[in-house]
Scaffold this motif. Structure first.
Motif, PDB file in Angstrom:
ATOM      1  N   MET A  64       0.827  -1.202   0.000  1.00 43.54           N
ATOM      2  CA  MET A  64       0.000   0.000   0.000  1.00 43.54           C
ATOM      3  C   MET A  64       0.866   1.259   0.000  1.00 43.54           C
ATOM      4  O   MET A  64       0.561   2.246  -0.685  1.00 43.54           O
ATOM      5  N   VAL A  65       1.971   1.233   0.738  1.00 41.25           N
ATOM      6  CA  VAL A  65       2.870   2.395   0.762  1.00 41.25           C
ATOM      7  C   VAL A  65       3.495   2.608  -0.616  1.00 41.25           C
ATOM      8  O   VAL A  65       3.532   3.735  -1.146  1.00 41.25           O
ATOM      9  N   LEU A  66       3.977   1.531  -1.228  1.00 42.65           N
ATOM     10  CA  LEU A  66       4.646   1.668  -2.526  1.00 42.65           C
ATOM     11  C   LEU A  66       3.672   2.081  -3.625  1.00 42.65           C
ATOM     12  O   LEU A  66       4.010   2.926  -4.470  1.00 42.65           O
ATOM     13  N   ILE A  67       2.477   1.505  -3.645  1.00 41.37           N
ATOM     14  CA  ILE A  67       1.542   1.873  -4.713  1.00 41.37           C
ATOM     15  C   ILE A  67       1.056   3.310  -4.542  1.00 41.37           C
ATOM     16  O   ILE A  67       0.724   3.979  -5.535  1.00 41.37           O
ATOM     17  N   THR A  68       1.022   3.800  -3.304  1.00 40.98           N
ATOM     18  CA  THR A  68       0.655   5.208  -3.104  1.00 40.98           C
ATOM     19  C   THR A  68       1.711   6.120  -3.720  1.00 40.98           C
ATOM     20  O   THR A  68       1.379   7.094  -4.422  1.00 40.98           O
ATOM     21  N   ILE A  69       2.972   5.817  -3.478  1.00 43.23           N
ATOM     22  CA  ILE A  69       4.058   6.607  -4.087  1.00 43.23           C
ATOM     23  C   ILE A  69       4.004   6.496  -5.602  1.00 43.23           C
ATOM     24  O   ILE A  69       4.141   7.495  -6.332  1.00 43.23           O
ATOM     25  N   GLN A  70       3.789   5.279  -6.107  1.00 46.91           N
ATOM     26  CA  GLN A  70       3.725   5.080  -7.557  1.00 46.91           C
ATOM     27  C   GLN A  70       2.567   5.860  -8.172  1.00 46.91           C
ATOM     28  O   GLN A  70       2.714   6.490  -9.231  1.00 46.91           O
ATOM     29  N   LEU A  71       1.420   5.847  -7.489  1.00 44.32           N
ATOM     30  CA  LEU A  71       0.247   6.530  -8.026  1.00 44.32           C
ATOM     31  C   LEU A  71       0.436   8.039  -8.032  1.00 44.32           C
ATOM     32  O   LEU A  71       0.003   8.731  -8.969  1.00 44.32           O
ATOM     33  N   VAL A  72       1.089   8.571  -6.997  1.00 42.72           N
ATOM     34  CA  VAL A  72       1.343  10.013  -6.958  1.00 42.72           C
ATOM     35  C   VAL A  72       2.275  10.430  -8.101  1.00 42.72           C
ATOM     36  O   VAL A  72       2.040  11.438  -8.784  1.00 42.72           O
ATOM     37  N   MET A  73       3.326   9.653  -8.334  1.00 45.94           N
ATOM     38  CA  MET A  73       4.251   9.965  -9.422  1.00 45.94           C
ATOM     39  C   MET A  73       3.556   9.888 -10.776  1.00 45.94           C
ATOM     40  O   MET A  73       3.731  10.764 -11.632  1.00 45.94           O
ATOM     41  N   PHE A  74       2.748   8.841 -10.983  1.00 44.54           N
ATOM     42  CA  PHE A  74       2.035   8.727 -12.252  1.00 44.54           C
ATOM     43  C   PHE A  74       1.005   9.838 -12.412  1.00 44.54           C
ATOM     44  O   PHE A  74       0.827  10.373 -13.517  1.00 44.54           O
ATOM     45  N   CYS A 101      -5.647   0.746  -6.799  1.00 47.76           N
ATOM     46  CA  CYS A 101      -5.346   1.420  -5.536  1.00 47.76           C
ATOM     47  C   CYS A 101      -6.575   1.443  -4.623  1.00 47.76           C
ATOM     48  O   CYS A 101      -6.473   1.193  -3.419  1.00 47.76           O
ATOM     49  N   GLY A 102      -7.738   1.726  -5.200  1.00 46.50           N
ATOM     50  CA  GLY A 102      -8.950   1.724  -4.383  1.00 46.50           C
ATOM     51  C   GLY A 102      -9.237   0.360  -3.777  1.00 46.50           C
ATOM     52  O   GLY A 102      -9.565   0.246  -2.588  1.00 46.50           O
ATOM     53  N   LEU A 103      -9.075  -0.706  -4.580  1.00 47.05           N
ATOM     54  CA  LEU A 103      -9.302  -2.051  -4.057  1.00 47.05           C
ATOM     55  C   LEU A 103      -8.239  -2.448  -3.034  1.00 47.05           C
ATOM     56  O   LEU A 103      -8.531  -3.183  -2.083  1.00 47.05           O
ATOM     57  N   ALA A 104      -6.998  -1.961  -3.223  1.00 47.33           N
ATOM     58  CA  ALA A 104      -5.933  -2.282  -2.261  1.00 47.33           C
ATOM     59  C   ALA A 104      -6.233  -1.683  -0.893  1.00 47.33           C
ATOM     60  O   ALA A 104      -6.065  -2.336   0.144  1.00 47.33           O
ATOM     61  N   PHE A 105      -6.688  -0.433  -0.883  1.00 49.94           N
ATOM     62  CA  PHE A 105      -7.031   0.187   0.399  1.00 49.94           C
ATOM     63  C   PHE A 105      -8.258  -0.490   1.014  1.00 49.94           C
ATOM     64  O   PHE A 105      -8.362  -0.595   2.238  1.00 49.94           O
ATOM     65  N   MET A 106      -9.196  -0.936   0.176  1.00 45.87           N
ATOM     66  CA  MET A 106     -10.347  -1.666   0.710  1.00 45.87           C
ATOM     67  C   MET A 106      -9.916  -3.008   1.297  1.00 45.87           C
ATOM     68  O   MET A 106     -10.490  -3.477   2.284  1.00 45.87           O
ATOM     69  N   GLY A 107      -8.887  -3.632   0.704  1.00 46.10           N
ATOM     70  CA  GLY A 107      -8.409  -4.903   1.223  1.00 46.10           C
ATOM     71  C   GLY A 107      -7.801  -4.799   2.600  1.00 46.10           C
ATOM     72  O   GLY A 107      -7.806  -5.772   3.373  1.00 46.10           O
ATOM     73  N   ILE A 108      -7.275  -3.612   2.948  1.00 35.77           N
ATOM     74  CA  ILE A 108      -6.706  -3.431   4.280  1.00 35.77           C
ATOM     75  C   ILE A 108      -7.793  -3.527   5.352  1.00 35.77           C
ATOM     76  O   ILE A 108      -7.525  -3.883   6.502  1.00 35.77           O
ATOM     77  N   ILE A 109      -9.041  -3.231   4.978  1.00 33.85           N
ATOM     78  CA  ILE A 109     -10.139  -3.313   5.947  1.00 33.85           C
ATOM     79  C   ILE A 109     -10.285  -4.740   6.466  1.00 33.85           C
ATOM     80  O   ILE A 109     -10.770  -4.952   7.585  1.00 33.85           O
ATOM     81  N   ARG A 110      -9.865  -5.732   5.677  1.00 33.50           N
ATOM     82  CA  ARG A 110      -9.930  -7.129   6.131  1.00 33.50           C
ATOM     83  C   ARG A 110      -9.188  -7.322   7.443  1.00 33.50           C
ATOM     84  O   ARG A 110      -9.650  -8.058   8.325  1.00 33.50           O
ATOM     85  N   TYR A 111      -8.060  -6.660   7.591  1.00 29.71           N
ATOM     86  CA  TYR A 111      -7.273  -6.838   8.804  1.00 29.71           C
ATOM     87  C   TYR A 111      -7.785  -5.936   9.931  1.00 29.71           C
ATOM     88  O   TYR A 111      -7.638  -6.274  11.106  1.00 29.71           O
TER      89      TYR A 111
END
Length: 720
Positions: free
Chosen positions: A183-193, A517-527
């Motif tokens: 989640m941390v890496l994809i956030t950085i990647q998404l901001v750069m893109f 990215c949206g689904l990745a953040f939703m997946g964190i809700i599992r934990y």
């Protein structure tokens, strides 16, 4: 002397009370076990001491009576009192005899208690022998019960949260760490893109605006803004002369593009061949005539003619030079074509240019070359006297085919590539973890069914809850992993010139990375859902989902009816209801309380019926949906929230209750043992209240205790 006699008479009463309390205490302790025998012996010794004291008091009383007889001549007026005291003494003696008889009964009870203890010990010995003769500690359970308990343990270990698994087995939740790091890496990647894409979109939009200023006559910045309601009308022409002037202006401006533009815009192929000329296509009806009687003869078949607009060169007598004449009518006449204005449906002016883009802040990067495909459209398909004009451009990247100095890759580009590779690796690892979890869940389901196939009740429960073995959160994680791997590949291709830097490719990459990215953040809700205090949102929505769907069915029917009614009636008179999509957006905005006054005041009509209907329609819609539907929607969620907050609400499903039953029983037993150990800590069988009542019975309830008595009471309560 009289006071001494009173004290002597009072002391037997006190001693008798103590004897009675001691006997009561002895009787209450008679049902005890061997650990109380010492206490009973102590109490018996106290009773003997009290009896001895009583005998001493009796001796003193006899001495006092002898003394009274010697003093009888002096105490004749007190004879009546003495007789009364003698009667009381007789009563005390009788009570003492009764107490002695009770003591004898207590000794018999004590003997019976010893015999009962011996019987209990013999029974316990027999019980131990029976237990020792059995096969094992769990042999009192049947084989079926053992299977069920084994299944429960495996299910409990499988469905346990990551933190609890770590506490119980000390195994690190690698899947959780992988998701957080990803989640941390994809956030950085998404901001750069996102920054790169915004820069590209701004370049495309600015290029389109530049084309409009170059090729459209009377274009002003007022048409570039998006006020609502718009301050200006649409960019359109209304006369045939305006149409000819616009086409001539576009021809002239396009031929001088290289000299007029401020940007690096050039003709393709060096401006040779037909690259410097516009390509015009005219769509018009095949035939259309107006007869003398006022009727129309119209052939609706559409014909399309196209040609390059090559301007004529004519000699100017005044300047004595040959000049280029930009006249559309002359060009059409030369090509044996004509424009019949009342039959025109659409005119398209197509052109192609090329440009390159250089990042000043990244001078070491190679310039990006683009092919600009543009088209000016004069749209008269509605044939309403207004011909709308709009210009559209699309940019496609191509290889420049030239050499550039000082071209290299900077650190940020290297970091972006390395980041994309790490994201893809993490997504592959996360994908493998999820597939492994699914395989483990499937194997556990098959094993559970095989183990309990002989137990119909448990088998039916497992089969009915089989979808609980499919974790939908893992499905979300798998989908976002696939999207991120695909989006990262497209991103690398775009950044390394292996794919066209077009708006379409950027949109595809943005969709993949954004949805992932949206689904990745939703997946964190599992934990987060493993903690009851933090997953209140998911629990409420899951519980309220059926009621919300039932509520939305009725609400959607009312909304669609209101939408169609407003669109049909108010569409011709209200700018927000002109199209079905804008009407729906307007009504949804009204539900949220946006632009109410503008919506009321934008009805433009002289028809009184329509005006009053618009007011009635909007007031009814607002009352129905804002005050009723919205509040009921909130009430459904709040009602579910109140149910969940109740202590007796069961958040677990049938399967969770099944495999957690043993844990619940162990917890209840542990709580009961703790409560019993707290309450029953005085002599092994009496609670705090029993200890206090026993002490009060022993030392007397109504009389005032001395300091020594209170000290003994505190010691007993401390032991309790």
């Amino acid at each position: 002397m009289e006071e001494e006699i009173k004290d002597l008479k009072k002391r037997p009463e006190d001693q008798n009370n103590k004897l009675i309390d001691a006997n009561n205490e002895k009787e209450s302790l008679g049902s005890g076990l061997e650990d109380k025998e010492e206490i009973i012996r102590t109490k018996e010794e106290k009773i003997k001491i009290l009896n001895k004291r009583l005998q001493d008091q009796n001796d003193k009383l006899i001495d006092a009576n002898n003394e009274k007889e010697s003093l009888g001549s002096d105490l004749e007026d007190k004879e009546e009192i003495i007789r009364t005291k003698e009667k009381e003494i007789k009563i005390l003696k009788k009570r003492l005899q009764d107490q002695n008889e009770r003591n004898q009964d207590m000794e018999k009870l004590h003997t019976a208690l010893h015999e009962m203890n011996r019987k209990i010990e013999s029974l316990q010995a027999q019980n131990q022998q029976c237990k020792g003769s059995e096969e094992g500690p769990e042999d009192n359970k049947t084989e079926m019960d053992e299977k069920v308990e084994a299944v429960k343990r495996k299910l409990r270990n499988h469905f346990e949260g990551g933190l609890n698994k770590y506490v119980l087995s000390h195994k690190l939740p690698w899947n959780l760490f992988t998701q957080i790091f990803k989640m941390v890496l994809i956030t950085i990647q998404l901001v750069m893109f996102g920054n790169r894409r915004i820069t590209f979109v701004e370049y495309v939009e600015s290029n389109n605006i530049a084309m409009k200023h170059l090729f459209l006559l009377h274009w002003t910045p007022d048409f570039e803004t998006m006020p609502y309601p718009p301050t200006t009308g649409p960019y359109a022409i209304y006369t045939s002369n305006d149409l000819v002037d616009h086409i001539n202006f576009a021809m002239k401006q396009f031929s001088h593009t290289e000299s007029l533009t401020l940007g690096p815009i050039r003709f393709p192929d060096g401006g040779f061949d037909m690259a410097k000329y516009l390509y015009m296509c005219v769509e018009q009806c095949k035939e259309g005539n107006v007869l003398k009687n006022g009727t129309y003869s119209l052939d609706q078949h559409v014909i399309k003619d196209c040609l390059h607009l090559i301007p004529e060169r004519a000699y100017n007598n005044g300047s004595q030079e040959t000049e280029t004449k930009f006249d559309i009518m002359a060009i059409l006449k030369k090509n044996n074509k004509s424009l019949v204005f009342d039959r025109i449906l659409k005119i398209e002016l197509k052109f192609r240019l090329k440009s390159y883009r250089v990042s000043v802040e990244k001078a070491v990067n190679e310039p990006e070359c683009y092919r600009i495909d543009g088209m000016v459209v004069f749209d008269n398909t509605n044939r309403n006297g207004q011909m709308a004009v709009h210009l559209s451009t699309s940019l496609k990247e191509f290889i420049c085919g030239a050499e550039f100095d000082d071209v290299s890759t900077n650190d940020s580009d290297r970091f972006g590539i390395v980041l994309d590779i790490f994201v893809m690796i993490l997504c592959v690892v996360s994908f493998s973890f999820c597939i492994r979890s699914f395989s483990i869940a499937y194997a556990l389901f098959q094993h559970t069914v095989d183990e309990v196939k002989d137990i119909p009740k448990v088998l039916n429960l497992i089969c009915s809850m089989k979808f609980e073995f499919v974790d939908l959160w893992l499905v979300l994680i798998i989908i976002n992993d696939v999207l991120f791997v695909t989006g990262s590949i497209v991103k690398i291709c775009l950044e390394n010139k292996h794919a066209e830097s077009s708006s379409e490719n950027y949109d595809i990459c943005a969709l993949m990375l954004g949805i992932g990215c949206g689904l990745a953040f939703m997946g964190i809700i599992r934990y987060v859902a493993f903690f009851a205090k933090y997953n209140i949102l998911t629990v409420v929505l899951k519980k309220a989902f059926p009621d919300l769907m039932k509520f939305l069915v009725t609400t959607t029917i009312l909304y669609l009816g209101s939408l169609l009614c407003g669109w049909v009636v108010l569409g011709p008179y209200h700018i927000k209801f002109r199209h079905l999509s804008t009407a729906s957006e307007c009504l949804f905005s009204l539900i949220n309380g946006d632009e109410m006054f503008t919506t009321f005041s934008a009805t433009m009509t002289d028809n009184t019926v329509i005006w009053y209907f618009s007011r009635f329609y909007m007031y009814t819609f607002l009352v129905l949906f804002i005050y009723a539907a919205t509040n009921l929607f909130i009430a459904v969620i709040l009602g579910t929230y109140d149910i969940i907050k109740k202590p007796d609400f069961e958040r677990r499903n049938s399967l969770q209750i099944f495999y957690a039953a043993e844990d619940d029983q162990n917890k209840e037993k542990k709580n009961e043992d703790e409560s019993v150990s707290e309450e029953n800590s005085c002599f092994g069988c009496f609670g705090k209240r029993t200890c206090r009542s026993m002490f009060e019975k022993f030392f007397g309830r109504k009389r005032k205790s001395s300091g020594e008595d209170y000290h003994q009471l505190e010691e007993v309560e401390t032991e309790c």
